[in-house]
Design an enzyme around this catalytic site. Structure first.
Site, short mmCIF file in Angstrom:
data_model
loop_
_atom_site.label_atom_id
_atom_site.label_comp_id
_atom_site.label_asym_id
_atom_site.label_seq_id
_atom_site.Cartn_x
_atom_site.Cartn_y
_atom_site.Cartn_z
N CYS A 97 -17.49 -45.64 2.82
CA CYS A 97 -17.94 -44.29 3.08
C CYS A 97 -17.81 -44.00 4.58
O CYS A 97 -18.29 -44.77 5.41
CB CYS A 97 -19.39 -44.13 2.64
SG CYS A 97 -20.17 -42.61 3.17
N GLU A 98 -17.15 -42.92 4.92
CA GLU A 98 -16.90 -42.64 6.33
C GLU A 98 -18.16 -42.20 7.09
O GLU A 98 -18.16 -42.16 8.31
CB GLU A 98 -15.82 -41.57 6.48
CG GLU A 98 -16.20 -40.20 5.97
CD GLU A 98 -15.05 -39.20 6.10
OE1 GLU A 98 -15.35 -38.02 6.31
OE2 GLU A 98 -13.87 -39.60 5.99
N HIS A 99 -19.22 -41.89 6.37
CA HIS A 99 -20.44 -41.44 7.04
C HIS A 99 -21.27 -42.59 7.60
O HIS A 99 -21.89 -42.45 8.66
CB HIS A 99 -21.29 -40.62 6.07
CG HIS A 99 -20.60 -39.39 5.57
ND1 HIS A 99 -20.73 -38.92 4.28
CD2 HIS A 99 -19.71 -38.56 6.17
CE1 HIS A 99 -20.00 -37.83 4.12
NE2 HIS A 99 -19.36 -37.61 5.25
N HIS A 100 -21.31 -43.71 6.88
CA HIS A 100 -22.12 -44.85 7.32
C HIS A 100 -21.34 -46.16 7.38
O HIS A 100 -21.90 -47.19 7.76
CB HIS A 100 -23.33 -45.04 6.38
CG HIS A 100 -24.23 -43.85 6.30
ND1 HIS A 100 -24.13 -42.91 5.30
CD2 HIS A 100 -25.23 -43.43 7.12
CE1 HIS A 100 -25.04 -41.96 5.48
NE2 HIS A 100 -25.72 -42.25 6.57
N GLN A 138 -15.76 -39.87 -1.72
CA GLN A 138 -15.24 -39.98 -3.08
C GLN A 138 -14.53 -38.71 -3.53
O GLN A 138 -13.54 -38.76 -4.25
CB GLN A 138 -16.39 -40.31 -4.04
CG GLN A 138 -15.94 -40.56 -5.47
CD GLN A 138 -17.06 -41.03 -6.36
OE1 GLN A 138 -18.01 -41.68 -5.89
NE2 GLN A 138 -17.02 -40.69 -7.63
N HIS A 166 -22.63 -46.06 -4.54
CA HIS A 166 -22.55 -45.92 -3.09
C HIS A 166 -23.69 -46.68 -2.43
O HIS A 166 -24.87 -46.39 -2.67
CB HIS A 166 -22.61 -44.44 -2.69
CG HIS A 166 -21.40 -43.67 -3.09
ND1 HIS A 166 -20.49 -43.16 -2.16
CD2 HIS A 166 -20.91 -43.32 -4.30
CE1 HIS A 166 -19.52 -42.53 -2.79
NE2 HIS A 166 -19.75 -42.61 -4.10
N CYS A 168 -24.64 -46.48 0.53
CA CYS A 168 -25.44 -45.63 1.42
C CYS A 168 -26.58 -44.97 0.66
O CYS A 168 -27.54 -44.48 1.28
CB CYS A 168 -24.56 -44.59 2.10
SG CYS A 168 -23.67 -43.51 0.96
#
Length: 208
Positions: A97-100, A138, A166, A168
């Protein structure tokens, strides 16, 4: 701290990996500082080789950036007069996941209806791999797979469904350990209800 690739090695066996050595060293130095900022001692025995290991792992987990999914499909295109649904289901996906920068993983189900051309079945899985081995969300992953197949093969339709867990959501934040995220995208013939329902039914059935 300065690193050498040998510091991340293991005695007793040899292993062949492909990495950008210069980038591994640069990334490792940053991870050493990150460990220090987290309150760890990057010089202690259990961590002294970790920055290099992490750097190499991150290169592997994002190696899809160096892959050309359209070229993968074109490498095995065959002219064939077949116009029924082709499904490759239960393709394992592992992504970040590019956020975390935490993992999400699950299954991808991909179908297309050929229009004069088919592709090698393994190439569908390789396209999924090429897009999933990147920093992702995703929703985008689902659409990228669909768009690549539609653009390259020009089929009568493409369908992609991804089901994933996920980290996260399960390790941090709301901590909902049993949650599963499902995304889908369709083109052409799969926009018709009957065709889409057939696809959903087939990906839910077991091989007997």
């Amino acid at each position: 701290m300065k690193f050498s690739l040998d510091e991340a090695g293991n005695e007793g066996y040899s292993k062949v990996e492909v990495h950008n050595k210069e980038n591994v060293m640069k990334i490792a130095e940053h991870y050493s500082e990150i460990l220090r900022l987290l309150g760890e001692d990057p010089e202690r025995e259990g961590l002294v080789k970790s920055p290099v290991r992490i750097a190499k792992a991150m290169q592997f987990l994002t190696h899809g950036n160096d892959m050309d999914p359209e070229k993968i499909l074109r490498s095995a295109m065959f002219k064939e007069d077949y116009r029924q649904m082709v499904i490759v289901k239960n393709i394992d996906i592992f992504s970040l996941c590019e956020h975390h920068l935490l993992p999400f993983f699950g299954k991808a189900h991909v179908a297309y209806i050929p229009n004069n051309y088919i592709t090698g079945l393994s190439k569908i899985a390789r396209v999924v791999e090429a897009y999933s081995r990147r920093l992702q969300v995703q929703e985008r992953l689902t659409t990228q797979i669909k768009d690549c197949i539609q653009k390259t093969l020009n089929p009568l339709g493409v369908a992609v469904v991804i089901e994933a867990r996920h980290m996260c959501m399960t390790m941090r934040g709301v901590e909902k350990q049993n949650s599963v995220t499902t995304t889908s995208d369709f083109t052409g013939a799969f926009e018709k209800v009957a065709t889409r329902e057939e696809f959903i039914r087939l990906i839910g059935s077991d091989l007997t």
